[in-house]
Design a protein around this motif. Structure first.
Motif, short mmCIF file in Angstrom:
data_model
loop_
_atom_site.label_atom_id
_atom_site.label_comp_id
_atom_site.label_asym_id
_atom_site.label_seq_id
_atom_site.Cartn_x
_atom_site.Cartn_y
_atom_site.Cartn_z
N PHE A 167 -8.43 -2.20 -12.47
CA PHE A 167 -7.63 -4.50 -12.20
C PHE A 167 -6.48 -3.79 -11.84
O PHE A 167 -6.28 -3.73 -11.00
N ARG A 168 -5.74 -3.49 -12.96
CA ARG A 168 -4.39 -3.04 -12.53
C ARG A 168 -3.60 -1.82 -11.68
O ARG A 168 -2.80 -2.58 -11.39
N ILE A 169 -4.91 -0.85 -11.59
CA ILE A 169 -4.41 -0.01 -10.53
C ILE A 169 -4.57 -1.28 -9.05
O ILE A 169 -3.42 -0.57 -8.61
N LEU A 170 -5.31 -2.05 -8.75
CA LEU A 170 -5.35 -2.52 -7.95
C LEU A 170 -4.42 -3.33 -7.52
O LEU A 170 -3.47 -3.66 -6.56
N GLN A 171 -4.29 -4.99 -9.02
CA GLN A 171 -2.73 -5.10 -8.39
C GLN A 171 -1.48 -4.63 -8.33
O GLN A 171 -0.56 -5.31 -7.34
N GLU A 172 -0.98 -3.07 -8.80
CA GLU A 172 0.10 -2.83 -8.31
C GLU A 172 -0.49 -2.41 -6.73
O GLU A 172 0.75 -2.82 -6.10
N THR A 173 -0.83 -1.61 -6.63
CA THR A 173 -1.63 -1.25 -4.84
C THR A 173 -1.73 -2.70 -4.42
O THR A 173 -0.14 -2.63 -3.53
N PHE A 174 -1.55 -3.90 -4.36
CA PHE A 174 -1.03 -4.85 -4.06
C PHE A 174 0.57 -5.49 -3.72
O PHE A 174 0.84 -5.55 -2.82
N THR A 175 0.59 -5.31 -4.88
CA THR A 175 2.30 -5.18 -4.77
C THR A 175 3.48 -4.73 -4.00
O THR A 175 4.10 -5.17 -3.07
N ASN A 176 2.66 -3.59 -3.57
CA ASN A 176 3.04 -2.41 -3.03
C ASN A 176 3.00 -2.29 -1.57
O ASN A 176 4.02 -2.23 -1.30
N ILE A 177 2.05 -3.17 -1.23
CA ILE A 177 1.63 -3.88 -0.10
C ILE A 177 2.35 -4.89 0.18
O ILE A 177 3.03 -4.67 2.15
N ALA A 178 2.30 -5.79 -0.57
CA ALA A 178 3.62 -7.28 0.20
C ALA A 178 4.88 -6.67 -0.05
O ALA A 178 5.35 -7.56 1.14
N ARG A 179 5.16 -5.40 -0.79
CA ARG A 179 6.85 -5.85 -0.74
C ARG A 179 7.28 -4.69 0.51
O ARG A 179 8.13 -4.75 0.86
N HIS A 180 6.32 -2.98 0.58
CA HIS A 180 7.43 -2.55 1.82
C HIS A 180 6.45 -1.77 2.28
O HIS A 180 6.79 -1.01 3.74
N SER A 181 4.94 -2.54 3.00
CA SER A 181 3.91 -2.37 3.96
C SER A 181 3.86 -2.67 5.46
O SER A 181 3.99 -2.03 6.16
N ALA A 182 4.25 -3.99 5.32
CA ALA A 182 4.23 -5.16 6.48
C ALA A 182 3.48 -4.22 7.20
O ALA A 182 3.39 -4.32 7.94
N ALA A 183 2.48 -4.83 6.91
CA ALA A 183 0.65 -5.20 6.80
C ALA A 183 0.44 -6.14 7.12
O ALA A 183 0.97 -6.62 7.15
N SER A 184 -0.40 -5.85 8.59
CA SER A 184 -0.95 -7.59 8.87
C SER A 184 -2.84 -7.35 8.35
O SER A 184 -3.19 -8.42 9.06
N GLN A 185 -3.01 -6.08 7.85
CA GLN A 185 -4.84 -6.12 6.69
C GLN A 185 -4.43 -5.30 5.87
O GLN A 185 -4.42 -4.69 6.50
N VAL A 186 -5.50 -5.93 5.14
CA VAL A 186 -6.09 -4.66 4.26
C VAL A 186 -7.53 -4.72 3.96
O VAL A 186 -8.13 -6.17 4.30
N GLN A 187 -7.76 -3.49 3.77
CA GLN A 187 -9.32 -3.41 3.77
C GLN A 187 -9.60 -3.16 2.29
O GLN A 187 -9.19 -1.93 1.93
N ILE A 188 -10.51 -3.36 1.24
CA ILE A 188 -10.68 -2.93 0.54
C ILE A 188 -12.45 -2.40 0.17
O ILE A 188 -12.80 -3.29 0.27
N GLU A 189 -12.72 -1.88 -0.18
CA GLU A 189 -13.66 -1.18 -0.08
C GLU A 189 -15.01 -0.38 -1.63
O GLU A 189 -14.01 0.30 -2.36
N LEU A 190 -15.34 -0.10 -2.42
CA LEU A 190 -15.86 -0.54 -3.81
C LEU A 190 -17.11 0.35 -3.35
O LEU A 190 -18.43 -0.09 -3.08
#
Length: 337
Positions: free
Chosen positions: A249-272
């Motif tokens: 969960f903490r890794i996911l949170q850190e990844t979301f933080t990086n995406i929001a700050r740096h990626s300029a993405a328009s879509q995110v997909q999580i697969e487990l």
């Protein structure tokens, strides 16, 4: 040969030593003349003897040559010495390999240094894991205190203000307005307290487990960032340890933080999903990405921390990215730590 600091020795097909230079005496403690005529295997550490004998006989009967072959030999005091050996064959007039000459370098100091370094790294990982556990316990404790204690106090304050408001409703309209403003402030404070408590340690993670926590985090990320986030859960009913769930969960949170700050993405997909008994969490965005070949991009503190946390889970984390082609983070982890 005699001036070399490395052991140089020659044996025949019966493993009998036919030549040994002076360095053999310095490393093994035996006079070179006393080594000649003895079986080479008697100087090999017992734990390596069978393998070394097999490999030497195989080298005699094939084209194989020893290259950087690591093994342990015994000195005169019975102490093990780690050596790295290169060995070549010598042939008779018929082309039959009859002798093998080896050059062995004492690397005991290097092996010991590597062992000590590995032990230190293991100790640091254990310490880091312990500190992570303590931090999560403290966050959980503080979250409960904030939610329960401060939340109850604010609720009590709101009830008192509501009581006061009824008492002065008709007597002092101006005070009534002020009390209503205070009640509104208390309501906002209650919301802030709940938000802070949730960010410290989401109760859903402890109460319902990893899957609902990921669903909740995806929803929160989408609300805050405005980036659509899809969660595909193919893991079924796999039971995941609490400590593993927290790390993931903490890794996911850190990844979301990086995406929001740096990626300029328009879509995110999580697969487990589960593959060969290992749980895999893939986090993919369609953002600007970065040059995966540039090590500097992979050595930021956030990414290093994520990889360290993955190792502490008994798993691994890989990052694949290309400029203008998005980034995929793949976390492999066991269901139990």
């Amino acid at each position: 040969m005699e001036s070399s600091k490395d052991m140089i020795w020659t044996i025949d097909r019966n493993n009998t030593v036919v030549f040994a230079n002076k360095a053999c005496q310095e490393i093994l403690g035996w006079d070179s003349s006393l080594l000649i005529g003895r079986n080479f295997m008697s100087f090999v550490a017992e734990g390596d003897r069978e393998k070394v004998n097999h490999d030497i006989q195989h080298a005699f009967n094939s084209d194989k040559q020893f290259q950087d072959y690591q093994s342990r030999v015994l000195n005169r005091d019975g102490k093990e010495v780690t050596v790295i050996t290169n060995m070549v064959g010598q042939f008779d007039s018929t082309g039959r390999k009859v002798l093998m000459t080896g050059t062995s370098r004492d690397i005991s100091a290097r092996v010991q240094a590597e062992k000590e370094l590995n032990e230190k790294n293991e100790q640091l990982q254990l310490l880091s894991s312990y500190l992570q556990t303590i931090r999560e316990e403290e966050r959980s404790h503080i979250s409960r205190e904030i939610h329960d204690e401060l939340g109850q106090l604010l609720t009590g304050l709101k009830m008192d203000l509501a009581w006061l408001n009824k008492r002065i409703l008709e007597k002092d309209p101006e005070c009534t307005t002020k009390v209503k403003e205070m009640i509104a402030i208390v309501d906002e404070t209650v919301k802030s307290v709940r938000k802070i408590a949730t960010e410290l340690r989401p109760g859903i993670l402890d109460d319902l487990g990893l899957i609902p926590a990921i669903e909740w985090q995806c929803s929160e990320f989408e609300k805050k960032s405005g980036i659509p986030c899809e969660f595909i859960n193919s893991i079924g009913d796999v039971e995941i340890d609490k400590s593993v769930s927290t790390g993931v969960f903490r890794i996911l949170q850190e990844t979301f933080t990086n995406i929001a700050r740096h990626s300029a993405a328009s879509q995110v997909q999580i697969e487990l999903f589960v593959q060969k008994g290992v749980c895999i969490l893939n986090i993919k965005d369609n953002g600007i990405g970065f040059d995966n070949a540039n090590d500097a991009n992979l050595k930021t503190l956030g990414l290093i921390g994520m990889k360290e946390r993955a190792i502490m889970l008994g798993g691994s984390l890989t990052i694949q990215s290309k400029q203008q082609a998005g980034t995929t983070i793949s976390l492999k982890f066991p269901s139990k730590n």
